[in-house]
Design a protein around this motif. Structure first.
Motif, PDB file in Angstrom:
ATOM      1  N   GLY A 121       0.809  -1.215   0.000  1.00 25.11           N
ATOM      2  CA  GLY A 121       0.000   0.000   0.000  1.00 25.11           C
ATOM      3  C   GLY A 121       0.840   1.262   0.000  1.00 25.11           C
ATOM      4  O   GLY A 121       0.314   2.372  -0.003  1.00 25.11           O
ATOM      5  N   ASN A 122       2.154   1.115  -0.011  1.00 22.49           N
ATOM      6  CA  ASN A 122       3.062   2.258  -0.028  1.00 22.49           C
ATOM      7  C   ASN A 122       3.684   2.367  -1.421  1.00 22.49           C
ATOM      8  O   ASN A 122       4.436   1.474  -1.833  1.00 22.49           O
ATOM      9  CB  ASN A 122       4.152   2.076   1.023  1.00 22.49           C
ATOM     10  CG  ASN A 122       5.068   3.266   1.140  1.00 22.49           C
ATOM     11  OD1 ASN A 122       5.041   4.169   0.320  1.00 22.49           O
ATOM     12  ND2 ASN A 122       5.896   3.252   2.169  1.00 22.49           N
ATOM     13  N   PRO A 123       3.417   3.449  -2.156  1.00 22.59           N
ATOM     14  CA  PRO A 123       3.940   3.554  -3.521  1.00 22.59           C
ATOM     15  C   PRO A 123       5.395   4.018  -3.606  1.00 22.59           C
ATOM     16  O   PRO A 123       5.917   4.192  -4.688  1.00 22.59           O
ATOM     17  CB  PRO A 123       3.016   4.598  -4.151  1.00 22.59           C
ATOM     18  CG  PRO A 123       2.643   5.479  -3.017  1.00 22.59           C
ATOM     19  CD  PRO A 123       2.545   4.573  -1.811  1.00 22.59           C
ATOM     20  N   LYS A 124       6.055   4.187  -2.476  1.00 21.55           N
ATOM     21  CA  LYS A 124       7.435   4.661  -2.453  1.00 21.55           C
ATOM     22  C   LYS A 124       8.347   3.680  -3.206  1.00 21.55           C
ATOM     23  O   LYS A 124       8.352   2.482  -2.920  1.00 21.55           O
ATOM     24  CB  LYS A 124       7.886   4.815  -1.000  1.00 21.55           C
ATOM     25  CG  LYS A 124       9.253   5.424  -0.853  1.00 21.55           C
ATOM     26  CD  LYS A 124       9.576   5.766   0.587  1.00 21.55           C
ATOM     27  CE  LYS A 124       9.807   4.530   1.392  1.00 21.55           C
ATOM     28  NZ  LYS A 124      10.351   4.802   2.728  1.00 21.55           N
ATOM     29  N   PRO A 125       9.149   4.191  -4.149  1.00 26.53           N
ATOM     30  CA  PRO A 125      10.020   3.294  -4.917  1.00 26.53           C
ATOM     31  C   PRO A 125      11.215   2.802  -4.115  1.00 26.53           C
ATOM     32  O   PRO A 125      11.732   3.515  -3.259  1.00 26.53           O
ATOM     33  CB  PRO A 125      10.485   4.181  -6.080  1.00 26.53           C
ATOM     34  CG  PRO A 125      10.347   5.569  -5.587  1.00 26.53           C
ATOM     35  CD  PRO A 125       9.223   5.575  -4.597  1.00 26.53           C
ATOM     36  N   SER A 126      11.630   1.591  -4.422  1.00 23.63           N
ATOM     37  CA  SER A 126      12.808   1.003  -3.779  1.00 23.63           C
ATOM     38  C   SER A 126      14.040   1.250  -4.651  1.00 23.63           C
ATOM     39  O   SER A 126      13.933   1.713  -5.792  1.00 23.63           O
ATOM     40  CB  SER A 126      12.612  -0.506  -3.612  1.00 23.63           C
ATOM     41  OG  SER A 126      12.587  -1.128  -4.887  1.00 23.63           O
ATOM     42  N   LEU A 127      15.178   0.919  -4.116  1.00 26.52           N
ATOM     43  CA  LEU A 127      16.429   0.994  -4.863  1.00 26.52           C
ATOM     44  C   LEU A 127      16.320   0.165  -6.141  1.00 26.52           C
ATOM     45  O   LEU A 127      16.725   0.598  -7.218  1.00 26.52           O
ATOM     46  CB  LEU A 127      17.586   0.500  -3.984  1.00 26.52           C
ATOM     47  CG  LEU A 127      18.969   0.469  -4.617  1.00 26.52           C
ATOM     48  CD1 LEU A 127      19.461   1.892  -4.857  1.00 26.52           C
ATOM     49  CD2 LEU A 127      19.938  -0.273  -3.715  1.00 26.52           C
ATOM     50  N   GLU A 128      15.749  -1.034  -6.028  1.00 24.19           N
ATOM     51  CA  GLU A 128      15.577  -1.925  -7.182  1.00 24.19           C
ATOM     52  C   GLU A 128      14.642  -1.315  -8.224  1.00 24.19           C
ATOM     53  O   GLU A 128      14.829  -1.520  -9.430  1.00 24.19           O
ATOM     54  CB  GLU A 128      15.050  -3.298  -6.741  1.00 24.19           C
ATOM     55  CG  GLU A 128      16.017  -4.111  -5.908  1.00 24.19           C
ATOM     56  CD  GLU A 128      16.067  -3.692  -4.436  1.00 24.19           C
ATOM     57  OE1 GLU A 128      17.027  -4.091  -3.753  1.00 24.19           O
ATOM     58  OE2 GLU A 128      15.166  -2.965  -3.971  1.00 24.19           O
ATOM     59  N   ASP A 129      13.639  -0.550  -7.781  1.00 21.93           N
ATOM     60  CA  ASP A 129      12.725   0.111  -8.716  1.00 21.93           C
ATOM     61  C   ASP A 129      13.472   1.151  -9.549  1.00 21.93           C
ATOM     62  O   ASP A 129      13.253   1.268 -10.757  1.00 21.93           O
ATOM     63  CB  ASP A 129      11.566   0.777  -7.974  1.00 21.93           C
ATOM     64  CG  ASP A 129      10.651  -0.226  -7.289  1.00 21.93           C
ATOM     65  OD1 ASP A 129      10.633  -1.399  -7.703  1.00 21.93           O
ATOM     66  OD2 ASP A 129       9.959   0.174  -6.327  1.00 21.93           O
ATOM     67  N   PHE A 130      14.367   1.903  -8.910  1.00 21.36           N
ATOM     68  CA  PHE A 130      15.164   2.889  -9.634  1.00 21.36           C
ATOM     69  C   PHE A 130      16.086   2.198 -10.639  1.00 21.36           C
ATOM     70  O   PHE A 130      16.234   2.649 -11.769  1.00 21.36           O
ATOM     71  CB  PHE A 130      15.987   3.743  -8.657  1.00 21.36           C
ATOM     72  CG  PHE A 130      15.220   4.889  -8.059  1.00 21.36           C
ATOM     73  CD1 PHE A 130      15.184   6.124  -8.685  1.00 21.36           C
ATOM     74  CD2 PHE A 130      14.537   4.724  -6.860  1.00 21.36           C
ATOM     75  CE1 PHE A 130      14.482   7.181  -8.139  1.00 21.36           C
ATOM     76  CE2 PHE A 130      13.833   5.778  -6.306  1.00 21.36           C
ATOM     77  CZ  PHE A 130      13.799   7.011  -6.944  1.00 21.36           C
TER      78      PHE A 130
END
Length: 188
Positions: A121-130
């Motif tokens: 439920g948290n849309p904050k991107p992770s290191l892997e998303d970047f």
């Protein structure tokens, strides 16, 4: 009939029998054709991150695991199709450029938007998303298929995170992630 002629005919028959028996293997024919179909997603062009978020948010927000999908767009911004590339686990999804661009190439897309959901439920991107964002953007550049955005959908909530609208689509992923972390701590 001469002996030479009979030997030649025997060789030809043996060759035909061998082909029939599959001794030389089979030749599979594969055809790829572009079939123009109306979009089942929307006839309206995607002009900004808000349009892109609205289009897919509801579809991805109900999953209990990470789902990675792409929306292929024509040069006028109209959606061609959506492809679910990967269904992962609670907090990870495998993203292979080969699988991502398969539908883009076959549908003759000019650009694409990457989507994935966060079941937390948290849309904050992770290191892997970047990192995945930069990898797909670079692979798309090689193929001449532009990455228009990468949107993270928060499952169970009406929230999204757009890399493009937050200016994290261009540049180095490590710098972008560090800038994101710095901005996040500054906003607290």
């Amino acid at each position: 009939m001469s002996e030479k002629k009979m030997a030649r005919e025997r060789r030809e028959l043996n060759s035909q029998d061998a082909c029939k028996a599959g001794e030389y293997g089979e030749l599979n024919v594969v055809n790829i054709r572009l079939v123009k179909e109306p979009s089942i997603i929307s006839d309206e062009p995607v002009r900004c991150s808000d349009d892109a978020s609205r289009l897919i948010r509801e579809l991805l927000s109900g999953f209990d695991r990470e789902v990675f999908a792409i929306l292929n767009l024509a040069s006028d911004g109209k959606p061609i199709n959506m492809n679910v590339v990967s269904i992962g686990t609670l907090n990870a999804s495998l993203v292979s450029p080969r699988e991502v661009f398969k539908s883009s190439i076959l549908s003759n897309a000019a650009c694409f938007i990457a989507y994935h959901c966060h079941p937390s439920g948290n849309p904050k991107p992770s290191l892997e998303d970047f990192e995945a964002t930069q990898r797909l953007r670079e692979a798309g550049a090689i193929l001449d298929i532009k990455m228009a955005d990468h949107i993270i959908v928060a499952c169970g909530r009406d929230k999204t995170f757009s890399f493009a609208s937050n200016n994290y689509l261009e540049g180095n992923w490590k710098d972008n992630y560090q800038n994101f972390k710095n901005r996040e701590s500054w906003e607290r």
